[in-house]
Design a protein around this motif. Structure first.
Motif, short mmCIF file in Angstrom:
data_model
loop_
_atom_site.label_atom_id
_atom_site.label_comp_id
_atom_site.label_asym_id
_atom_site.label_seq_id
_atom_site.Cartn_x
_atom_site.Cartn_y
_atom_site.Cartn_z
N TYR A 132 27.62 32.54 61.64
CA TYR A 132 27.27 32.14 60.28
C TYR A 132 25.80 31.74 60.23
CZ TYR A 132 27.05 29.11 56.13
OH TYR A 132 26.70 28.52 54.95
N ALA A 133 25.10 32.24 59.21
CA ALA A 133 23.71 31.84 58.97
C ALA A 133 23.48 31.81 57.47
CB ALA A 133 22.73 32.80 59.64
N LEU A 134 22.68 30.85 57.04
CA LEU A 134 22.36 30.68 55.63
C LEU A 134 20.85 30.61 55.47
CD1 LEU A 134 23.99 28.37 53.02
CD2 LEU A 134 21.53 28.17 53.43
N ARG A 135 20.36 31.31 54.44
CA ARG A 135 18.95 31.20 54.09
C ARG A 135 18.83 31.06 52.58
NH1 ARG A 135 16.84 36.17 52.29
NH2 ARG A 135 18.33 37.89 52.49
N TRP A 136 17.70 30.49 52.14
CA TRP A 136 17.45 30.28 50.72
C TRP A 136 16.58 31.41 50.20
CZ3 TRP A 136 20.47 27.03 48.36
CH2 TRP A 136 21.06 26.01 49.11
N THR A 137 17.07 32.09 49.18
CA THR A 137 16.29 33.15 48.55
C THR A 137 15.54 32.66 47.32
OG1 THR A 137 18.22 33.87 47.26
CG2 THR A 137 17.86 34.92 49.40
N ALA A 138 15.92 31.49 46.83
CA ALA A 138 15.19 30.84 45.74
C ALA A 138 15.50 29.36 45.81
CB ALA A 138 15.60 31.40 44.37
N GLN A 139 14.52 28.54 45.41
CA GLN A 139 14.74 27.10 45.42
C GLN A 139 14.14 26.48 44.17
OE1 GLN A 139 13.44 26.40 49.77
NE2 GLN A 139 15.27 25.13 49.55
N LEU A 140 14.78 25.38 43.74
CA LEU A 140 14.34 24.71 42.53
C LEU A 140 12.85 24.37 42.59
CD1 LEU A 140 17.34 22.30 41.89
CD2 LEU A 140 16.41 23.94 40.23
N ALA A 141 12.17 24.72 41.54
CA ALA A 141 10.73 24.45 41.42
C ALA A 141 10.37 24.55 39.94
CB ALA A 141 9.93 25.44 42.26
N ALA A 142 9.12 24.31 39.65
CA ALA A 142 8.68 24.35 38.26
C ALA A 142 8.95 25.72 37.63
CB ALA A 142 7.20 24.01 38.19
N ASP A 143 8.86 26.78 38.44
CA ASP A 143 9.04 28.12 37.90
C ASP A 143 10.39 28.74 38.28
OD1 ASP A 143 8.53 28.33 40.57
OD2 ASP A 143 7.16 30.04 40.41
N CYS A 144 11.32 27.91 38.86
CA CYS A 144 12.63 28.42 39.29
C CYS A 144 13.71 27.41 38.92
CB CYS A 144 12.63 28.68 40.79
SG CYS A 144 14.21 29.31 41.40
N PRO A 145 14.70 27.81 38.12
CA PRO A 145 15.68 26.84 37.62
C PRO A 145 16.87 26.60 38.54
CG PRO A 145 16.05 28.95 36.57
CD PRO A 145 14.84 29.12 37.45
N VAL A 146 16.96 27.31 39.69
CA VAL A 146 18.16 27.21 40.53
C VAL A 146 17.81 27.25 42.01
CG1 VAL A 146 19.70 28.29 38.84
CG2 VAL A 146 18.51 29.73 40.51
N ASN A 147 18.74 26.71 42.83
CA ASN A 147 18.78 27.02 44.26
C ASN A 147 19.68 28.23 44.44
OD1 ASN A 147 17.17 24.89 45.35
ND2 ASN A 147 18.86 23.48 44.94
N LEU A 148 19.28 29.18 45.28
CA LEU A 148 20.05 30.39 45.50
C LEU A 148 20.05 30.71 46.99
CD1 LEU A 148 21.61 32.62 43.99
CD2 LEU A 148 19.49 33.95 43.98
N SER A 149 21.25 30.81 47.56
CA SER A 149 21.36 31.05 49.00
C SER A 149 21.94 32.42 49.28
CB SER A 149 22.23 29.97 49.66
OG SER A 149 23.51 29.95 49.09
N ALA A 150 21.72 32.89 50.50
CA ALA A 150 22.33 34.12 51.00
C ALA A 150 22.91 33.80 52.37
CB ALA A 150 21.30 35.24 51.10
N ILE A 151 24.07 34.41 52.69
CA ILE A 151 24.71 34.14 53.97
C ILE A 151 25.00 35.44 54.71
CG2 ILE A 151 25.74 31.98 53.19
CD1 ILE A 151 28.41 33.45 52.91
N THR A 152 25.04 35.35 56.03
CA THR A 152 25.54 36.43 56.88
C THR A 152 26.55 35.81 57.84
OG1 THR A 152 23.75 36.13 58.49
CG2 THR A 152 23.42 37.78 56.75
#
Length: 214
Positions: free
Chosen positions: A31-51
């Motif tokens: 199992y591994a998880l990485r973040w493809t997007a994270q909350l910031a001024a220009d990003c409204p969500v956290n978004l993860s991807a897993i393998t």
């Protein structure tokens, strides 16, 4: 039983946590998880991807796992994974679960049987664990069982190349759950809910397996 009473039935979570430290068969994808997007001024969500291998944690094997051309997990009927279930203790039974380890709790078996082999489910990879003797799988099928499960990594020993118990599952059209956690579960009858994901073409699927009191 009223809907209100059903909502308050006790639930046992029989799935281990899935993390990079989860024990896996040698060669499986951890199992591994990485973040493809994270909350910031220009990003409204956290978004993860897993393998991960679909055999990490509590999981349902599909026939495709042990037979070319057989059904993938996304094609399986869900009925075997939901309904009355019996937990039978065969703690410290040795390398194989034999028929005599289960006969004390075999009267009027429901269609689903889970076997607790461990006092405490292992949190690290251990190549020596309890698996099903092939004749035990056949005997359970003769009793009307359609799904079997256990709290170890496989229904066959880690060293097996012929996978005799998996082949019995194929021949008898049984379903299987592996890597469950039954540490806190007493022998007896429960409702099992352990639905595999509808993963197209996959050889297995993670499940969030639970038992619920009647």
């Amino acid at each position: 039983m009223s809907t209100s009473a059903q909502d308050h039935r006790r639930i046992w979570d029989i799935s281990p946590s899935v993390s990079p430290d989860s024990p896996i068969f040698p060669g499986d994808e951890p199992y591994a998880l990485r973040w493809t997007a994270q909350l910031a001024a220009d990003c409204p969500v956290n978004l993860s991807a897993i393998t991960l291998s679909p055999h990490v944690g509590a999981h349902a094997d599909a026939p495709l796992h042990y037979a070319n051309g057989a059904a993938s997990v996304g094609e399986l009927d869900l009925a075997p994974y939901l309904g009355p279930c019996r937990v039978i203790h065969a703690i410290d039974c040795g390398p194989l679960i034999h028929i005599n380890h289960l006969q004390h709790a075999a009267q009027a078996l429901p269609a689903r049987v889970l076997v607790r082999c461990c006092t405490k489910a292992s949190e690290t990879w251990q190549p020596e664990f309890s698996a099903f003797a092939p004749e035990t799988v056949a005997w359970l099928a003769q009793q009307g069982v359609r799904l079997i499960g256990l709290d170890t990594p496989s229904v066959d020993p880690a060293s097996s190349k012929s996978l005799d118990s998996h082949q019995q599952l194929l021949r008898l059209n049984l379903r299987v759950l592996e890597n469950l956690v039954l540490d806190e579960v007493a022998e007896g009858d429960y409702e099992l809910i352990a639905l595999p994901l509808k993963l197209s073409g996959a050889c297995a699927s993670p499940v969030r397996a639970i038992l619920r009191a009647f």
